[in-house]
Design an enzyme around this catalytic site. Structure first.
Site, PDB file in Angstrom:
ATOM      1  N   LYS A 103       0.967  -1.263  -0.033  1.00  0.00           N
ATOM      2  CA  LYS A 103       0.045  -0.149  -0.033  1.00  0.00           C
ATOM      3  C   LYS A 103       1.045   1.252   0.037  1.00  0.00           C
ATOM      4  O   LYS A 103       1.050   2.137   1.109  1.00  0.00           O
ATOM      5  CB  LYS A 103      -0.878   0.006   1.260  1.00  0.00           C
ATOM      6  CG  LYS A 103      -2.346   0.351   1.021  1.00  0.00           C
ATOM      7  CD  LYS A 103      -3.276   0.203   2.148  1.00  0.00           C
ATOM      8  CE  LYS A 103      -4.280   1.132   2.334  1.00  0.00           C
ATOM      9  NZ  LYS A 103      -4.912   1.513   1.173  1.00  0.00           N
TER      10      LYS A 103
HETATM   11  N1  PMP Z   1      -7.556  -1.694  -3.189  1.00  0.00           N
HETATM   12  C1  PMP Z   1      -6.898  -0.585  -3.113  1.00  0.00           C
HETATM   13  C2  PMP Z   1      -6.004   0.077  -3.967  1.00  0.00           C
HETATM   14  C3  PMP Z   1      -7.193   0.109  -1.731  1.00  0.00           C
HETATM   15  O1  PMP Z   1      -6.363   1.161  -1.583  1.00  0.00           O
HETATM   16  C4  PMP Z   1      -7.858  -0.640  -0.618  1.00  0.00           C
HETATM   17  C5  PMP Z   1      -8.031   0.108   0.564  1.00  0.00           C
HETATM   18  N2  PMP Z   1      -7.201  -0.084   1.675  1.00  0.00           N
HETATM   19  C6  PMP Z   1      -8.560  -1.621  -1.019  1.00  0.00           C
HETATM   20  C7  PMP Z   1      -8.507  -2.060  -2.259  1.00  0.00           C
HETATM   21  C8  PMP Z   1      -9.511  -2.319  -0.366  1.00  0.00           C
HETATM   22  O2  PMP Z   1      -8.679  -2.942   0.833  1.00  0.00           O
HETATM   23  P1  PMP Z   1      -9.215  -3.249   2.330  1.00  0.00           P
HETATM   24  O3  PMP Z   1     -10.265  -3.880   2.342  1.00  0.00           O
HETATM   25  O4  PMP Z   1      -7.800  -3.945   3.174  1.00  0.00           O
HETATM   26  O5  PMP Z   1      -9.090  -1.925   3.030  1.00  0.00           O
END
Ligand code: PMP
Length: 319
Positions: free
Chosen positions: A161
């Site tokens: 991330k």
């Molecule tokens: N894809 C991206 C690019 C994101 O930024 C997020 C948000 N964190 C998600 C998917 C969803 O991930 P999560 O369910 O872990 O928040």
């Protein structure tokens, strides 16, 4: 009550717990210049009946935080569990008694010129703040497939991330909004469906759920994992991780986006093709209702995903 009035929001910043208003970085900070940071987005949900604030799957979020750190060659001085405990302390001491958003970030902190990953000082912060819905989840979204492609694993890995990678998401999101859509769906460089600008995706065809595999340049979402469990265990719907083609989205029975921020966002149309009756579909509705019960700590079977913040005692774990 949302927040005890006289308490300032606290954050953890470069080794100390201080008021958020006092946490500042210099304008030459490496991560600010070059995007060499990584972050998490975690939610905490307030349960009025329990008078309790629960962090949702905080340990899994901090484990992904550690993975992003490894990818970006950043060393964290705290373990995932220590970061969970510290976050609980910040929420508690900030007096937050409402739904909240937690933003940890690790970053290259030196104030130097020169793009690289090695030989730089690593730092981190954690912020907490009261927070509601990120996008409207009570109606179906109209989404458009983006002209921007998702970054490949060997360009900027989506599995980490990484702050710099969010320029890719920002291009897609703004293009979608300025073209009159609510959200973007990005394809990978081979033209297969990857994910939304900040959400993973589930498509439903003939009573079966499909979601792109982790090799389709997606962030390995924690809400995605949660929904895979709820679909299989509680709704009795089989889930397959497989490559998805763009036009499958046009002909599917239901489609939804999911993520910590977006929660469960049903989709009513893709590229002006209506999905189902264009509104919130029956699976999305059932999933939303189950999801909000789970995150608020009302489902004993999943209470191990919910870390109580407002007292030190942990809820008994029931599987
Ligand atoms: N894809 C991206 C690019 C994101 O930024 C997020 C948000 N964190 C998600 C998917 C969803 O991930 P999560 O369910 O872990 O928040």
């Amino acid at each position: 009550m949302e927040k005890e009035q006289d308490l300032p929001l606290l954050c953890y910043f470069e080794g100390n717990v201080i008021p958020l208003a006092d946490a500042k970085i210099g304008i030459l900070t490496h991560a600010f210049s070059y995007g060499t940071g990584f972050f998490e987005g975690i939610r905490a949900y307030y349960n009025e009946d329990h008078k309790q604030l629960y962090m949702f799957r905080a340990l899994e979020h901090y484990e992904r935080f550690e993975q992003s750190a490894r990818i970006l060659m950043i060393s964290l001085k705290k373990s995932a569990q220590e970061m969970v405990d510290l976050t609980g302390e910040l929420l508690r001491r900030s007096g937050i008694q409402s739904d909240a958003y937690i933003r940890p970030m690790g970053y290259k902190a030196d104030e130097v010129i020169g793009v690289r990953l090695h030989d730089l000082r690593d730092e981190m912060y954690i912020t907490v703040q009261p927070f509601g819905n990120y996008i409207d989840i009570d109606r179906a979204l109209n989404v458009g497939v983006s002209s921007w492609k998702r970054t490949d694993d060997n360009m900027i890995p989506a599995r980490g991330k990484i702050t710099g990678a969010y320029v890719n998401s920002a291009f897609a999101k703004s293009e979608a909004i300025l073209n009159g859509f609510d959200e973007a769906i990005m394809l990978d460089s081979e033209g297969h469906v990857s994910e939304g600008s900040a959400e993973n995706l589930f498509m439903f065809r003939n009573g079966v759920a499909y979601t792109p595999p982790v090799t389709s340049n997606i962030l390995e979402g924690i809400t995605r994992l949660t929904l895979m469990t709820l679909l299989r265990e509680d709704l009795g719907i089989p889930v397959y991780e497989r490559v998805i083609d763009r036009t499958e989205l046009y002909v599917c029975d239901e489609l939804l986006l999911c993520g910590t921020g977006a929660q469960i966002a049903p989709v009513g149309s893709v590229d002006h093709r209506q999905i189902g009756n264009g509104g919130v579909g029956p699976i999305a509705r059932a999933l939303q209702s189950r999801y909000f019960d789970v995150v608020k700590g009302n489902v004993p079977k999943y209470s191990h995903w919910c870390t109580p913040v407002l007292s030190e005692t942990r809820q008994p774990v029931t599987i």
